[in-house]
Design a protein around this motif. Structure first.
Motif, PDB file in Angstrom:
ATOM      1  N   ASN A 294       6.349   4.593  -4.728  1.00 26.49           N
ATOM      2  CA  ASN A 294       7.323   5.848  -4.706  1.00 26.49           C
ATOM      3  C   ASN A 294       7.527   6.281  -3.244  1.00 26.49           C
ATOM      4  O   ASN A 294       8.355   6.852  -3.027  1.00 26.49           O
ATOM      5  N   GLU A 295       6.419   6.248  -2.475  1.00 26.73           N
ATOM      6  CA  GLU A 295       6.177   6.597  -1.041  1.00 26.73           C
ATOM      7  C   GLU A 295       7.219   6.132  -0.267  1.00 26.73           C
ATOM      8  O   GLU A 295       7.617   6.500   1.139  1.00 26.73           O
ATOM      9  N   VAL A 296       7.661   4.767  -0.677  1.00 29.27           N
ATOM     10  CA  VAL A 296       8.930   4.496   0.038  1.00 29.27           C
ATOM     11  C   VAL A 296      10.003   5.361   0.471  1.00 29.27           C
ATOM     12  O   VAL A 296      10.617   5.433   1.422  1.00 29.27           O
ATOM     13  N   GLY A 297      10.160   6.303  -0.465  1.00 24.70           N
ATOM     14  CA  GLY A 297      11.028   7.268  -0.384  1.00 24.70           C
ATOM     15  C   GLY A 297      10.533   8.440   0.656  1.00 24.70           C
ATOM     16  O   GLY A 297      11.641   9.166   1.061  1.00 24.70           O
ATOM     17  N   LYS A 298       9.531   8.337   1.188  1.00 27.32           N
ATOM     18  CA  LYS A 298       9.301   9.035   2.264  1.00 27.32           C
ATOM     19  C   LYS A 298       9.798   8.675   3.838  1.00 27.32           C
ATOM     20  O   LYS A 298       9.611   9.242   4.758  1.00 27.32           O
ATOM     21  N   LEU A 299      10.049   7.275   3.695  1.00 27.68           N
ATOM     22  CA  LEU A 299      10.508   6.697   5.095  1.00 27.68           C
ATOM     23  C   LEU A 299      12.063   7.086   4.972  1.00 27.68           C
ATOM     24  O   LEU A 299      13.035   6.257   5.255  1.00 27.68           O
TER      25      LEU A 299
ATOM     26  N   PRO B  30       0.913  -1.283  -0.079  1.00 22.73           N
ATOM     27  CA  PRO B  30       0.025  -0.043  -0.080  1.00 22.73           C
ATOM     28  C   PRO B  30       1.018   1.257   0.043  1.00 22.73           C
ATOM     29  O   PRO B  30       1.694   1.385   0.591  1.00 22.73           O
ATOM     30  N   SER B  31       0.428   2.329  -0.611  1.00 22.51           N
ATOM     31  CA  SER B  31       1.117   3.488  -0.744  1.00 22.51           C
ATOM     32  C   SER B  31       1.272   4.003   0.421  1.00 22.51           C
ATOM     33  O   SER B  31       1.969   4.825   0.857  1.00 22.51           O
ATOM     34  N   ARG B  32      -0.003   3.987   1.243  1.00 22.67           N
ATOM     35  CA  ARG B  32       0.119   4.653   2.635  1.00 22.67           C
ATOM     36  C   ARG B  32       1.264   4.303   3.562  1.00 22.67           C
ATOM     37  O   ARG B  32       1.704   4.612   4.633  1.00 22.67           O
ATOM     38  N   ILE B  33       2.130   3.153   3.163  1.00 25.50           N
ATOM     39  CA  ILE B  33       3.228   2.655   3.722  1.00 25.50           C
ATOM     40  C   ILE B  33       4.106   4.092   4.229  1.00 25.50           C
ATOM     41  O   ILE B  33       4.766   4.012   5.041  1.00 25.50           O
ATOM     42  N   GLY B  34       3.771   4.937   2.954  1.00 27.58           N
ATOM     43  CA  GLY B  34       4.719   6.141   3.212  1.00 27.58           C
ATOM     44  C   GLY B  34       4.424   7.138   4.355  1.00 27.58           C
ATOM     45  O   GLY B  34       5.320   7.983   4.708  1.00 27.58           O
ATOM     46  N   ASN B  35       3.387   6.728   5.087  1.00 29.74           N
ATOM     47  CA  ASN B  35       2.946   7.548   6.351  1.00 29.74           C
ATOM     48  C   ASN B  35       3.807   7.020   7.414  1.00 29.74           C
ATOM     49  O   ASN B  35       3.798   7.680   8.359  1.00 29.74           O
ATOM     50  N   LEU B  36       4.500   5.837   7.455  1.00 32.20           N
ATOM     51  CA  LEU B  36       5.452   5.289   8.556  1.00 32.20           C
ATOM     52  C   LEU B  36       6.253   6.149   8.729  1.00 32.20           C
ATOM     53  O   LEU B  36       7.594   5.344   8.765  1.00 32.20           O
TER      54      LEU B  36
HETATM   55  C1  NAG Z   1      -0.770   9.638   4.422  1.00 38.43           C
HETATM   56  O1  NAG Z   1      -0.106   9.145   3.142  1.00 38.43           O
HETATM   57  C2  NAG Z   1      -1.327   9.678   2.131  1.00 38.43           C
HETATM   58  C3  NAG Z   1      -0.796   9.016   0.772  1.00 38.43           C
HETATM   59  O2  NAG Z   1       0.724   8.832   0.741  1.00 38.43           O
HETATM   60  C4  NAG Z   1      -1.092  11.270   2.082  1.00 38.43           C
HETATM   61  O3  NAG Z   1      -1.957  11.525   1.194  1.00 38.43           O
HETATM   62  C5  NAG Z   1      -1.548  11.620   3.423  1.00 38.43           C
HETATM   63  O4  NAG Z   1      -1.524  12.887   3.427  1.00 38.43           O
HETATM   64  C6  NAG Z   1      -0.614  11.008   4.488  1.00 38.43           C
HETATM   65  N1  NAG Z   1      -1.166  11.365   5.742  1.00 38.43           N
HETATM   66  C7  NAG Z   1      -0.587  11.923   6.862  1.00 38.43           C
HETATM   67  C8  NAG Z   1      -1.147  12.025   8.133  1.00 38.43           C
HETATM   68  O5  NAG Z   1       0.792  12.090   6.628  1.00 38.43           O
END
Ligand code: NAG
Ligand code: NAG
Ligand code: NAG
Ligand code: NAG
Length: 745
Positions: free
Chosen positions: A248-253, A223-229
């Motif tokens: 691509n969101e892996v790059g946010k980790l 899941p792309s929301r993995i980038g929120n971790l």
């Molecule tokens: C979580 O990730 C989503 C998609 O990457 C992003 O749109 C959202 O702003 C993020 N939420 C937080 C709380 O960082």
């Protein structure tokens, strides 16, 4: 105890206000109250709950819970209490407990902060009542036999920071409720049989630092929301059936140190955003279907140590940042379609231990820079288009494995290679190397595999080769070696496979070769050998495969099963071999101690036998001396100079860290796994069970088994390939024989 308390109390009341006594009294009162007074009934309930559970366990478990009697739970083994006497910690890790959790009264422990029952044999399901442990912060049920699914009620554990359920037999999906536990910092649920996809809402767990989901059956995409971790440091997703691309969101980790995606079905290219990960140390991407280029700045943080992306479809050049990545320890990019001039794409890596770039399209010449990698143990560059000469490997004296086979190398073997005395596998086969083989090759006293086949080597086979006294497999076939086979070869007693086929070797086969009693396969075909096969070959009891075709041999076959049972092709196109074997004419007159039997023949035979006997005795004495010396300066890998550590990693990879699906048998003291090594070789890995506290004794027994097995060699005895005397995972690695001959061990 109570009467002792009464005394100072009344004494104090009677006497004047003596401050010291007041303080003393206060302390005693506090102690008394914390142990007995207020929560006496709660404590009684906890004791009863624990004793009930104890009673439900297998008898064998109970000796370890012998302190669990009476009512004072706080003194029991594995139990910790707070200052009002409620149980806060239960730690029974590795206590040989056998039973279930079904009689465990979770509701009796409202103050429990930590429950650790890891490394036991607890089976059955995780009861949904686990949700009653309202205060719980740490739940560790790992390394048991729990099955069923993870109960949704885990979502009620609002204070949970560590959830460890790994190495069980859990199935079903990840309950979504877990994704609400925003205090969670560590999730270890790897090595189960969990299915379904990784929930998007896992992105809610903003405090997560470790997420380990590997070796399950998770499917779907990452899941792309993995980038929120954003606090994540380690992400383990290996060994699942994940599809789609790496988001691509892996790059946010940004704090990520480890990204493990090995053995999934990921495709697409590597996100450029991987270059943002400045703390990345371990990037494991192998065994997917990843394509495209390697991002340019992978080593931008300068910390990258292990980069493995073998068995993918990666194309293009090596990124420049890898050229300067001096932190690299292990680099595996084999079996891709990478290209570029190998001379320019790689730098000097002081920490590099293992490199495999085989099966790519690298070209150009090998730089002497590889010789500056002082810690290098394995360099595998086979099946590329590399030209030029073999470098001298000036300072990489730790090299164990050097595989440059199937390239376009020219020139000869540099004499300097003789200094690489740690080498155990040298493969230069299938190149265009020429001239004679330098005698210095005989200085490689630890060499077990030497492959110089399919080159243009000429001149005699160096007699010094007998310095390689550990040699198991010698392949000199398909060259232009001439003159006779050196008689000194007969003293390489370790030899199991000898291939000298397709050369120009001539004259008689030296009788000394009969001393190769461990030899299993011998190929002398397509040479100019003449005379008869020496009688000494009678003694080669391990021999099973022979090929002497296309020579000028004549006379009777030796009295050896391998010869007598060989098919006709093994002897075809010789001058006059005769005997009982298929396709051969019977010998015209018995020339071996037969009817003609003139006394002189008998005398010669007796004389030869006497000399042989004498030689064996002398050799035996020498061996005993050498051997006892070896034993003295023994280190953990001394019996065999086998590259245990590297292969150990291969074995871990091949068995997916001893996944039960590779287990082919469990015995009293070991489990046996079938593993296909990277070389394609299938081996049986015997993993000894460790008995707690007898580690040293075990290791001794283990080492003696290794020593025994490494000394014997017979076709009916398994080939021992290697071992690793790691104190926790002593391993023996055998040739795998279908049908399980290893079961007898
Ligand atoms: C979580 O990730 C989503 C998609 O990457 C992003 O749109 C959202 O702003 C993020 N939420 C937080 C709380 O960082
Ligand atoms: C997250 O972790 C930090 C530091 O470890 C801690 O102070 C904070 O309370 C945690 N957040 C939650 C929601 O538990
Ligand atoms: C790997 O990807 C290629 C396209 O890049 C595709 O043709 C091939 O079928 C894929 N292989 C597997 C096993 O998914
Ligand atoms: C012996 O070597 C020749 C030539 O290298 C090969 O063709 C043949 O198959 C080999 N024989 C055996 C029994 O392996």
């Amino acid at each position: 105890m109570e009467s002792q308390v009464e005394k100072p109390l009344s004494a104090n009341a009677a006497a004047s206000q003596h401050s010291l006594q007041v303080i003393l009294m206060a302390i005693i009162l506090m102690l008394v109250s914390s142990c007995l007074a207020p929560s006496a009934s709660a404590a009684g309930q906890e004791a009863e709950a624990l004793l009930n559970w104890k009673a439900s366990l297998d008898n064998t478990s109970l000796s370890l819970l012998s302190s669990w009697v009476g009512n004072s739970t706080c003194n029991w083994d594995g139990i910790g209490c707070n200052n009002i006497g409620s149980i806060t910690h239960i730690n029974l890790t590795g206590s040989a407990l056998r039973g279930t959790l079904h009689s465990f009264s979770f509701s009796s422990f409202p103050s429990l902060l930590s429950l650790n029952l890891s490394h036991n044999s607890i089976s059955g399901t995780i009861p949904s009542e686990i949700g009653f442990l309202k205060s719980l912060q740490i739940l560790d049920l790992s390394e048991n036999n729990l099955n069923g699914s993870i109960p949704h009620e885990v979502g009620l554990l609002g204070n949970l920071t560590i959830l460890s359920l790994h190495n069980n037999e859990l199935s079903g999906n990840i309950p979504l409720e877990i994704c609400m536990l925003n205090s969670l910092s560590v999730i270890h649920i790897e090595k189960n049989s969990l299915t379904g996809s990784i929930p998007e809402s896992i992105g809610n767990l903003s405090n997560l630092t470790v997420l380990a989901l590997h070796r399950n059956n998770f499917s779907g995409s990452i899941p792309s929301r993995i980038g929120n971790l954003t606090r994540l440091k380690e992400l383990y997703l290996m060994g699942n059936q994940l599809t789609g691309t790496i988001p691509n969101e892996v790059g946010k980790l940004q704090f990520l140190t480890l990204l493990g995606l090995v053995d999934n079905r990921l495709n697409g290219s590597l996100p450029l955003e991987l270059s943002n990960l400045k703390f990345l140390k371990n990037l494991w991407l192998s065994g997917n279907n990843l394509s495209g280029n390697i991002p340019s700045d992978l080593c931008s943080g300068g910390l990258l140590e292990m980069f493995t992306a073998h068995n993918n479809q990666l194309t293009g050049l090596m990124p420049t940042s890898l050229r300067n990545c001096t932190s690299l320890v292990r680099l595996r990019l084999e079996r891709n379609q990478l290209t570029g001039n190998i001379n320019e794409e790689f730098g000097i890596y002081p920490k590099l231990v293992y490199v495999d770039l085989s099966y790519n399209r690298f070209y150009g010449e090998l730089s002497e820079n590889w010789g500056e990698c002082q810690n290098l143990q394995s360099l595998k560059l086979s099946n590329n288009r590399i030209s030029g000469r073999v470098p001298q490997f000036e300072r990489s004296i730790q090299l164990h494995v050097l595989d440059l086979s199937s390239n376009n190398l020219t020139g000869t073997i540099p004499r300097e290679l003789g200094r690489l005395t740690s080498l155990f596998n040298l493969n230069l086969g299938d190149n265009k190397l020429s001239a004679s083989v330098p005698p210095e090759i005989g200085m490689l006293t630890n060499l077990q595999y030497l492959n110089l086949a399919a080159n243009d080597f000429n001149g005699p086979i160096p007699e010094q080769l007998n310095g390689c006294r550990e040699l198991l497999n010698l392949n000199l076939s398909k060259n232009k070696f001439s003159e006779s086979i050196p008689l000194q070869m007969g003293s390489i007693h370790s030899l199991q496979v000898l291939d000298l086929s397709q050369n120009s070797l001539m004259r008689e086969i030296p009788p000394q070769l009969g001393q190769l009693v461990k030899l299993e396969a011998l190929n002398f075909s397509h040479n100019e050998l003449s005379g008869s096969i020496p009688y000494t070959f009678d003694n080669m009891l391990s021999l099973t495969v022979i090929d002497l075709s296309f020579n000028h041999l004549e006379g009777p076959l030796p009295n050896n099963k391998a010869f007598l049972e060989a098919s006709a092709v093994a002897f075809e196109n010789n001058t006059g071999l005769c005997g009982n074997a298929t396709g051969l004419n019977a010998c015209p007159t018995e020339t071996r101690g037969g009817k003609k039997g003139s006394k002189s023949v008998i005398l010669i035979v007796v004389f030869v036998l006497a000399i042989l006997f004498f030689a064996f005795v002398v050799f035996g004495i020498l061996c005993v001396c050498c051997y006892s010396q070896e034993v003295q300066n023994e280190n953990q890998f001394a019996v065999w100079s086998y590259d245990g550590r590297l292969e150990y990693e291969d074995i871990i990879e091949a068995t997916e860290e001893f996944n039960s699906k590779y287990c082919v048998g469990v015995g009293g003291n070991a489990s046996v796994y079938k593993a296909e090594l990277q070389t394609g070789r299938i081996v049986a890995v015997k993993k000894l069970h460790i008995v707690q506290d007898s580690g040293v004794a075990n290791l001794k027994a283990f080492e003696s088994e290794v020593r025994t097995l490494s000394e014997i060699r017979h076709r009916n005895i398994l080939k021992l390939y290697g071992f690793c005397s790691h104190p926790q995972h002593p391993l023996l690695v055998y040739d795998f024989i279908e049908g399980g001959a290893w079961k007898t061990y």
